[in-house]
Design an enzyme around this catalytic site. Structure first.
Site, PDB file in Angstrom:
ATOM      1  N   LYS A 108     -18.235 -10.598 -18.775  1.00 26.08           N
ATOM      2  CA  LYS A 108     -19.210  -9.514 -18.763  1.00 26.08           C
ATOM      3  C   LYS A 108     -20.374  -9.845 -17.850  1.00 26.08           C
ATOM      4  CE  LYS A 108     -19.386  -7.212 -22.801  1.00 26.08           C
ATOM      5  NZ  LYS A 108     -19.164  -7.746 -24.079  1.00 26.08           N
ATOM      6  N   GLU A 132      -9.978 -14.084 -32.429  1.00 26.09           N
ATOM      7  CA  GLU A 132     -11.285 -14.551 -32.924  1.00 26.09           C
ATOM      8  C   GLU A 132     -11.911 -13.539 -33.882  1.00 26.09           C
ATOM      9  OE1 GLU A 132     -14.982 -13.945 -31.056  1.00 26.09           O
ATOM     10  OE2 GLU A 132     -14.081 -13.454 -29.104  1.00 26.09           O
TER      11      GLU A 132
HETATM   12  N1  PSU Z   1     -18.670 -11.839 -24.776  1.00 28.92           N
HETATM   13  C1  PSU Z   1     -18.188 -10.616 -24.996  1.00 28.92           C
HETATM   14  N2  PSU Z   1     -17.884 -10.230 -26.256  1.00 28.92           N
HETATM   15  C2  PSU Z   1     -18.052 -11.081 -27.319  1.00 28.92           C
HETATM   16  C3  PSU Z   1     -18.549 -12.396 -27.077  1.00 28.92           C
HETATM   17  C4  PSU Z   1     -18.836 -12.731 -25.793  1.00 28.92           C
HETATM   18  O1  PSU Z   1     -18.023  -9.859 -24.053  1.00 28.92           O
HETATM   19  O2  PSU Z   1     -17.772 -10.699 -28.468  1.00 28.92           O
HETATM   20  C5  PSU Z   1     -18.692 -13.354 -28.221  1.00 28.92           C
HETATM   21  C6  PSU Z   1     -17.470 -14.300 -28.270  1.00 28.92           C
HETATM   22  O3  PSU Z   1     -17.197 -14.643 -29.610  1.00 28.92           O
HETATM   23  C7  PSU Z   1     -17.991 -15.515 -27.512  1.00 28.92           C
HETATM   24  C8  PSU Z   1     -19.421 -15.562 -27.972  1.00 28.92           C
HETATM   25  O4  PSU Z   1     -17.300 -16.708 -27.807  1.00 28.92           O
HETATM   26  O5  PSU Z   1     -19.827 -14.197 -28.004  1.00 28.92           O
HETATM   27  C9  PSU Z   1     -20.294 -16.374 -27.043  1.00 28.92           C
HETATM   28  O6  PSU Z   1     -21.540 -16.555 -27.632  1.00 28.92           O
HETATM   29  P1  PSU Z   1     -22.579 -17.567 -26.961  1.00 28.92           P
HETATM   30  O7  PSU Z   1     -22.923 -16.941 -25.644  1.00 28.92           O
HETATM   31  O8  PSU Z   1     -23.736 -17.601 -27.922  1.00 28.92           O
HETATM   32  O9  PSU Z   1     -21.874 -18.878 -26.845  1.00 28.92           O
END
Ligand code: PSU
Ligand code: MN
Length: 304
Positions: free
Chosen positions: A161, A27
């Protein structure tokens, strides 16, 4: 136009896919919004190299010039990692960013969707989005989770996380029919930490066994992802109790500054990295590399 008319797949990757060789999707939100420059670019290049060393072809995914790009050249990576106008593109942002020809870094959800269009089955990241703490009032549940219940691309991560509610995230994955398998230990890992306080629903100890489970799932017609959780290497772990304090502070700070929606995850990642004086960033980089190794091994096993 067909969906595939929007794809721009690097020749090396499309050749590998038609020959049935292993390919690993990566990604780009992690590059543009998850790590600071220049370590983001350095990490992205090293991760691609690790995938190659383990016998697979890397395919970093992003959106550029109205195209869904599968595979980026070093100049494109540099641009994504060193610009301030890169969109964080989840599923709902895809049509807007493509039709306006904006620069877009893809999240887990949109990377999975594009990997699926290209025919890539294995995807490596750091951590997925999930159910946020307080979701019972904010309704903040990442589109990563709904995507995982429908799109047949396996996701290798270091668990979830603890900026998220890990228990609720595991429940949501169960509801969505997404198997959760931890590599090599009974506990579900919490990204920076090897343990989260939750047992993993499943455990497998060998990449080929994971590949076999993926094959069987999809042969059975069970669409959707499998979450493969790979614990951070022991030497780079930051203990859960130590992270918890920083995470609470970061969440309080987000509430004070009224940060919500798609800005919350990047904000928390950045604040935590600052608060730990780089220790969390080092762990983050180590775990992504560790995931790249496992993901490539699974991809190799899947193509046998
Ligand atoms: N969690 C992490 N590192 C990240 C992300 C999430 O520990 O880099 C990033 C990933 O790209 C994930 C996105 O798909 O954040 C999720 O964002 P949201 O919670 O806005 O859907
Ligand atoms: Mn959200």
């Amino acid at each position: 136009m067909n969906p595939s008319d929007y794809l721009n797949i690097l020749p090396e990757i499309s050749e590998a896919l038609s020959a049935g060789k292993p390919v690993v999707a990566l990604e780009s939100t992690i590059i543009a919004h998850g790590m600071p420059y220049p370590r983001n670019i350095q990490t992205a290049l090293e991760v691609e190299e690790i995938v190659r060393k383990n016998g697979a072809i890397p395919a970093t995914i992003a959106i550029l010039d109205g195209k869904l790009c599968v595979g980026l050249d070093p100049a494109q990576l540099e641009m994504l990692g060193n610009s301030t106008d890169v969109w964080k593109v989840s599923i709902r942002d895809l049509p807007f960013v493509v039709s306006n020809k904006l620069k877009g870094a893809t999240t887990v959800a949109s990377t999975m969707r594009i990997a699926d269009m290209a025919g890539i089955r294995i995807f490596v990241t750091g951590g997925i989005g999930g159910v946020h703490r307080g979701a019972e009032t904010t309704m903040d549940i990442s589109a990563d989770l709904s995507e995982m219940s429908q799109t047949s691309v396996a996701v290798v991560s270091a668990g979830v996380k603890s900026i998220l509610d890990i228990g609720l995230t595991l429940e949501y994955l169960e509801t969505g029919g997404v198997p959760v398998v931890t590599y090599g230990q009974p506990d579900f890992p919490a990204f920076y930490s090897r343990s989260s306080g939750y047992k993993s629903p499943l455990q497998l100890n060998d990449p080929s066994a994971i590949a076999q489970m993926l094959r069987v799932k999809w042969e059975l017609g069970l669409n959707g992802s499998v979450l493969i959780a790979n614990p951070v290497p022991v030497s780079m772990e930051v203990p859960y109790e130590k992270m918890e304090g920083f995470i609470r502070e970061a969440l309080d700070e987000a509430a004070r500054q009224n940060i919500t929606g798609k800005r919350i995850t990047p904000f928390l990642l950045r604040t935590i990295a600052e608060k730990t004086g780089g220790e969390s960033l080092n762990a983050n980089i180590a775990l992504v590399k560790n995931n790249a190794e496992l993901g490539a091994q699974i991809a190799v096993g899947f193509c046998l």
